[in-house]
Design a protein around this motif. Sequence first.
Motif, mmCIF file in Angstrom:
data_model
loop_
_atom_site.group_PDB
_atom_site.id
_atom_site.type_symbol
_atom_site.label_atom_id
_atom_site.label_comp_id
_atom_site.label_asym_id
_atom_site.label_seq_id
_atom_site.Cartn_x
_atom_site.Cartn_y
_atom_site.Cartn_z
ATOM 1 N N LEU A 23 0.825 -1.210 0.000
ATOM 2 C CA LEU A 23 0.000 0.000 0.000
ATOM 3 C C LEU A 23 0.862 1.264 0.000
ATOM 4 C CD1 LEU A 23 -2.921 -0.914 2.417
ATOM 5 C CD2 LEU A 23 -3.023 -0.593 -0.053
ATOM 6 N N LEU A 24 1.948 1.263 0.778
ATOM 7 C CA LEU A 24 2.847 2.410 0.795
ATOM 8 C C LEU A 24 3.464 2.630 -0.580
ATOM 9 C CD1 LEU A 24 4.455 4.631 2.282
ATOM 10 C CD2 LEU A 24 6.171 2.878 2.794
ATOM 11 N N CYS A 25 3.928 1.558 -1.203
ATOM 12 C CA CYS A 25 4.545 1.673 -2.530
ATOM 13 C C CYS A 25 3.521 2.105 -3.583
ATOM 14 C CB CYS A 25 5.198 0.356 -2.926
ATOM 15 S SG CYS A 25 6.636 -0.039 -1.917
ATOM 16 N N LEU A 26 2.287 1.599 -3.477
ATOM 17 C CA LEU A 26 1.241 2.039 -4.404
ATOM 18 C C LEU A 26 0.918 3.519 -4.212
ATOM 19 C CD1 LEU A 26 -1.211 -0.994 -4.402
ATOM 20 C CD2 LEU A 26 -0.028 -0.041 -6.384
ATOM 21 N N PHE A 27 0.902 3.979 -2.964
ATOM 22 C CA PHE A 27 0.642 5.394 -2.707
ATOM 23 C C PHE A 27 1.745 6.273 -3.294
ATOM 24 C CE2 PHE A 27 1.313 9.154 -0.026
ATOM 25 C CZ PHE A 27 0.119 9.817 -0.279
ATOM 26 N N THR A 74 1.680 2.933 -13.038
ATOM 27 C CA THR A 74 1.638 3.041 -11.574
ATOM 28 C C THR A 74 1.967 1.707 -10.924
ATOM 29 O OG1 THR A 74 -0.038 4.779 -11.727
ATOM 30 C CG2 THR A 74 0.200 3.685 -9.602
ATOM 31 N N LEU A 75 1.403 0.629 -11.441
ATOM 32 C CA LEU A 75 1.669 -0.697 -10.885
ATOM 33 C C LEU A 75 3.135 -1.100 -11.073
ATOM 34 C CD1 LEU A 75 0.324 -3.026 -9.440
ATOM 35 C CD2 LEU A 75 -0.194 -4.017 -11.663
ATOM 36 N N ILE A 76 3.703 -0.806 -12.229
ATOM 37 C CA ILE A 76 5.116 -1.124 -12.480
ATOM 38 C C ILE A 76 6.023 -0.341 -11.530
ATOM 39 C CG2 ILE A 76 6.982 -0.885 -14.173
ATOM 40 C CD1 ILE A 76 4.841 -1.554 -16.321
ATOM 41 N N ILE A 77 5.728 0.941 -11.346
ATOM 42 C CA ILE A 77 6.516 1.754 -10.420
ATOM 43 C C ILE A 77 6.386 1.221 -8.991
ATOM 44 C CG2 ILE A 77 6.728 4.051 -9.366
ATOM 45 C CD1 ILE A 77 5.945 5.216 -12.108
ATOM 46 N N ALA A 78 5.177 0.847 -8.593
ATOM 47 C CA ALA A 78 4.950 0.319 -7.235
ATOM 48 C C ALA A 78 5.734 -0.975 -7.013
ATOM 49 C CB ALA A 78 3.466 0.083 -7.001
ATOM 50 N N ILE A 79 5.747 -1.854 -7.990
ATOM 51 C CA ILE A 79 6.508 -3.100 -7.856
ATOM 52 C C ILE A 79 7.998 -2.801 -7.770
ATOM 53 C CG2 ILE A 79 7.141 -5.242 -9.040
ATOM 54 C CD1 ILE A 79 4.219 -5.299 -10.090
ATOM 55 N N GLY A 80 8.468 -1.869 -8.595
ATOM 56 C CA GLY A 80 9.876 -1.476 -8.519
ATOM 57 C C GLY A 80 10.231 -0.882 -7.166
ATOM 58 N N LEU A 81 9.370 -0.028 -6.647
ATOM 59 C CA LEU A 81 9.601 0.553 -5.321
ATOM 60 C C LEU A 81 9.585 -0.511 -4.236
ATOM 61 C CD1 LEU A 81 7.436 3.801 -5.516
ATOM 62 C CD2 LEU A 81 9.928 3.659 -5.359
ATOM 63 N N LEU A 82 8.684 -1.487 -4.367
ATOM 64 C CA LEU A 82 8.620 -2.574 -3.394
ATOM 65 C C LEU A 82 9.928 -3.353 -3.375
ATOM 66 C CD1 LEU A 82 6.624 -4.014 -1.431
ATOM 67 C CD2 LEU A 82 6.148 -5.579 -3.307
ATOM 68 N N ILE A 84 12.872 -2.226 -4.248
ATOM 69 C CA ILE A 84 13.958 -1.366 -3.751
ATOM 70 C C ILE A 84 13.814 -1.117 -2.250
ATOM 71 C CG2 ILE A 84 14.904 0.971 -3.845
ATOM 72 C CD1 ILE A 84 14.165 0.957 -6.859
ATOM 73 N N MET A 85 12.613 -0.766 -1.816
ATOM 74 C CA MET A 85 12.409 -0.366 -0.428
ATOM 75 C C MET A 85 12.323 -1.552 0.538
ATOM 76 S SD MET A 85 9.675 2.716 -1.120
ATOM 77 C CE MET A 85 9.287 2.973 0.598
ATOM 78 N N PHE A 86 11.778 -2.671 0.067
ATOM 79 C CA PHE A 86 11.577 -3.832 0.935
ATOM 80 C C PHE A 86 12.097 -5.104 0.263
ATOM 81 C CE2 PHE A 86 8.060 -0.833 1.716
ATOM 82 C CZ PHE A 86 8.335 -0.514 3.038
#
Length: 112
Positions: A23-27, A74-82, A84-86
């Motif tokens: 949810l954080l990465c999607l936001f 948005t979904l691709i960016i969220a997965i990439g952030l996930l 990287i961040m976690f």
Amino acid sequence: MMKSKAKEFFGRALRFILNPRLLLCLFIAWMITNGWAYIMFFVGTYLKISWMIGISGAYLAFLWLPVSPEKIVTLIIAIGLLRIMFPRDIQTLGTLRRVLRRIKNVGKKKCE
């Protein structure tokens, strides 16, 4: 039997979607792709800054077109952030890998 499988599937899907890390990465991804335009539009309207309204309004108009790839991006960016961040979130990343594998298998079957 069928109800329990469906219930289990939707329970797993709900737990996956309501995962706080996802949810954080999607936001964050949504703020990158859309959020800035909404904020800029409302601030521009409130402060009567025409260039803010113009830029954000044009981008928002593009987002609402049926051909806009915004949700996919948005979904691709969220997965990439996930990733990287976690990077140690094995459960969520594992679920994403399984889903991707299933999609690839379905694609291969249709091509045959």
